[in-house]
Enzyme design. Structure first.
Site, short mmCIF file in Angstrom:
data_model
loop_
_atom_site.label_atom_id
_atom_site.label_comp_id
_atom_site.label_asym_id
_atom_site.label_seq_id
_atom_site.Cartn_x
_atom_site.Cartn_y
_atom_site.Cartn_z
N GLN A 183 0.84 15.86 3.84
CA GLN A 183 0.99 15.40 2.85
C GLN A 183 0.36 15.99 1.08
O GLN A 183 0.47 16.05 0.23
CB GLN A 183 0.80 13.58 2.45
CG GLN A 183 1.36 12.84 3.24
CD GLN A 183 1.69 11.61 3.50
OE1 GLN A 183 1.33 10.95 2.77
NE2 GLN A 183 2.29 10.65 4.65
N HIS A 249 -1.15 9.93 1.54
CA HIS A 249 -1.88 9.36 0.90
C HIS A 249 -2.60 9.62 -0.49
O HIS A 249 -3.32 8.47 -0.52
CB HIS A 249 -1.93 7.76 1.38
CG HIS A 249 -0.85 7.52 2.80
ND1 HIS A 249 -1.42 6.34 2.54
CD2 HIS A 249 -0.15 7.88 3.12
CE1 HIS A 249 -0.17 5.21 3.84
NE2 HIS A 249 0.55 6.64 4.18
N GLU A 343 9.30 -0.40 -1.76
CA GLU A 343 8.89 -1.01 -3.30
C GLU A 343 9.44 -0.52 -4.55
O GLU A 343 8.64 0.62 -4.75
CB GLU A 343 7.68 -1.81 -3.39
CG GLU A 343 7.43 -2.72 -2.35
CD GLU A 343 5.78 -3.34 -2.57
OE1 GLU A 343 4.67 -4.50 -2.11
OE2 GLU A 343 4.84 -3.85 -3.55
N TYR A 353 -0.31 -6.08 -6.66
CA TYR A 353 0.64 -5.51 -6.47
C TYR A 353 0.83 -6.17 -4.08
O TYR A 353 1.71 -5.65 -3.98
CB TYR A 353 1.34 -4.55 -6.45
CG TYR A 353 1.54 -4.41 -7.47
CD1 TYR A 353 3.13 -5.27 -8.75
CD2 TYR A 353 0.92 -4.01 -8.69
CE1 TYR A 353 3.62 -4.99 -9.38
CE2 TYR A 353 1.34 -4.22 -10.00
CZ TYR A 353 2.43 -4.24 -10.28
OH TYR A 353 3.14 -4.81 -11.95
N TYR A 364 3.93 1.11 12.39
CA TYR A 364 4.85 2.12 12.53
C TYR A 364 4.92 2.55 13.75
O TYR A 364 6.28 2.00 14.82
CB TYR A 364 4.50 3.46 12.21
CG TYR A 364 4.25 3.55 10.85
CD1 TYR A 364 5.86 4.00 9.75
CD2 TYR A 364 3.23 4.51 9.95
CE1 TYR A 364 5.94 4.10 8.67
CE2 TYR A 364 3.20 4.43 8.89
CZ TYR A 364 4.26 4.84 8.17
OH TYR A 364 4.15 4.82 6.57
#
Length: 471
Positions: A183, A249, A343, A353, A364
């Site tokens: 990523q 991430h 979200e 949050y 997963y």
């Protein structure tokens, strides 16, 4: 009254393990009864959200008959009891029907087409066509619009392209070295609000170091001066230290508000238990800074002991959407859940949050990491998705070019290959529309200064402009 036994999934259904729960069958429909069964018996292993559990590959089949067989006989090697020893045939049938509703909810995104059959699309209000801005890329992650009418588009592998109105590409020199792996790579790009005067732009990327033969990386943001296809005068704005070996991430979306503050996302770097709730760690947070990397003194944690002063909000997982609503002067974000629980959030100063203490998703692999959907002191999302759509990129429609869309939010879906329209009424999502089914993994969406919507799709990489068709 009907009496049911309470056994957590994975326990052997013995008499001593049973608590008594009562349900009034005259008041509860089959769906409510089966939902109660699921909540009572199954959440310990499969999570609070049945639709997240249903979003899976079914080893033993997902037809109604297969589900009845699985529930009745269990699978001892997987730790699933024989519920036929606890439930009646009617209860098992109703529970199978209930799980099928979740499976059908997931399957509704399994579009029949495997590729686009047309470049013209019909929405609830109007039709539009796709105008190809650039093709031949692989993963156009970030894009921004120059006053000249040209585009700057990041290729995740590490190249920044200048693209003109004819789709011609030129490599911009002076970009930072990146860790392009999984990523990581060259990620978001935005212009300073006064770009015409100062020529400043900001790039987020996965910075890296080599320590004892290991490659460690983290989220980084630099400011550059742009001139004639070159980046110069790099200024370090942010480093998400300590760096780690994780390749996931990074977050990395950026936005300016009306006062010129820079907001950006720094995700949890795949260390959910340690980072998002720790205010001494920059990961799993949304940060706010001045345009030179300085820290505003009215930030919620400025001057507090053992905290990162740039933190504006915390308790985030992997936020790959951040957008400023210039009409309401609000910053909004969205973030990936695990399996379920993506979200959409309104970014509010100092708010927690909740990740990973509360979540609408599960791991997963189908296991659970929390049994809480809410907790005092933790913010509920404005909207959430189960199953996960894997949101990426977002923009507010502030243009008059798209009838009926003004004020709505557009979000890309990486997983299901479409553009998602969140129909807004103030701060509420009152409906959704699925647009451009099977367009591909939609990485970014932005409204340009010309009022048109632009979307970036990866593998193969395109940037399209959405052009309304006048009837």
């Amino acid at each position: 009254m009907l009496t049911l036994g309470l056994i957590r999934c994975g326990q052997k259904p013995q008499e001593s393990a049973i608590e008594q729960v009562t349900i009034n069958p005259e008041l509860d429909s089959a769906t409510i009864r089966s939902q109660k069964l699921y909540e009572t018996y199954c959440t310990g292993c499969h999570g609070e959200q049945m639709m997240a559990f249903a979003d899976r590959t079914w080893k033993h089949g997902n037809t109604k008959d297969s589900l009845i067989l699985s529930i009745t006989n269990g699978y001892a090697e997987a730790g699933m009891p024989k519920w036929g020893e606890v439930f009646s045939d009617e209860q098992i049938t109703e529970l199978a029907d209930y799980i099928r509703t979740g499976i059908e909810h997931v399957e509704k995104y399994g579009f029949d087409e495997v590729m686009l059959s047309s470049d013209t699309f019909q929405t609830e209000q109007f039709s539009f066509s796709l105008d190809t801005i650039v093709s031949g890329m692989t993963n156009p992650w970030g894009m921004t619009f120059l006053p000249s009418g040209e585009f700057l588009i990041t290729e995740k592998s590490g190249t920044l392209f200048l693209v003109d109105g004819e789709g011609n590409r030129e490599v911009v020199k002076g970009t930072p070295d990146v860790r392009h792996d999984v990523q990581g790579g060259l990620l978001d790009i935005i212009l300073h609000p006064d770009f015409k005067d100062n020529q400043w732009l900001y790039i987020s990327y996965s910075d890296y170091i080599i320590e004892e033969g290991d490659t460690l990386s983290g989220t980084a943001i630099d400011r550059f001066t742009y001139q004639d296809g070159h980046l110069t005068n790099p200024l370090e704005i942010f480093r998400g230290r300590p760096y780690t070996s994780a390749k996931w991430h990074y977050g990395s979306r950026m936005a300016f508000d009306e006062k010129g503050y820079l907001f950006f996302t720094a995700s949890d770097r795949a260390h959910q238990s340690a980072n998002p709730q720790d205010l001494s760690n920059p990961k799993g947070k949304i940060h706010r800074m001045y345009d030179d990397g300085g820290i505003p003194e009215d930030n919620p944690f400025f001057g507090k002991k053992d905290t990162i002063a740039s933190i504006y909000t915390y308790g985030h997982r992997n936020a790959q959407g951040l957008a400023f609503n210039s009409v309401t002067n609000e910053i909004w974000s969205h973030e990936h859940g695990p399996r379920g629980g993506d979200e959409l959030n309104l970014v509010k100063k100092g708010v927690n949050y909740g990740w990973p203490v509360i979540s609408y998703g599960i791991n997963y692999d189908g296991t659970t990491f929390t049994d809480k959907l809410e907790q005092e002191g933790m913010e509920q999302p404005i909207h959430y998705w189960v199953p996960s759509i894997a949101p990426c990129g977002m923009t507010f429609v502030e243009s008059d070019l798209y009838p009926g869309w003004k004020g709505d939010i557009l979000i890309g879906s990486l997983r299901f290959n479409y553009l998602n329209r969140c129909i807004m009424d103030g701060q509420k999502v009152v409906g959704e529309e699925t647009l451009m089914k099977n367009i591909g993994r939609l990485r970014n969406v932005k409204q340009g200064p010309d009022g048109y919507i632009y979307v970036a799709v990866e593998d193969p990489g395109y940037v399209f402009r959405l052009v309304p068709i006048k009837e």
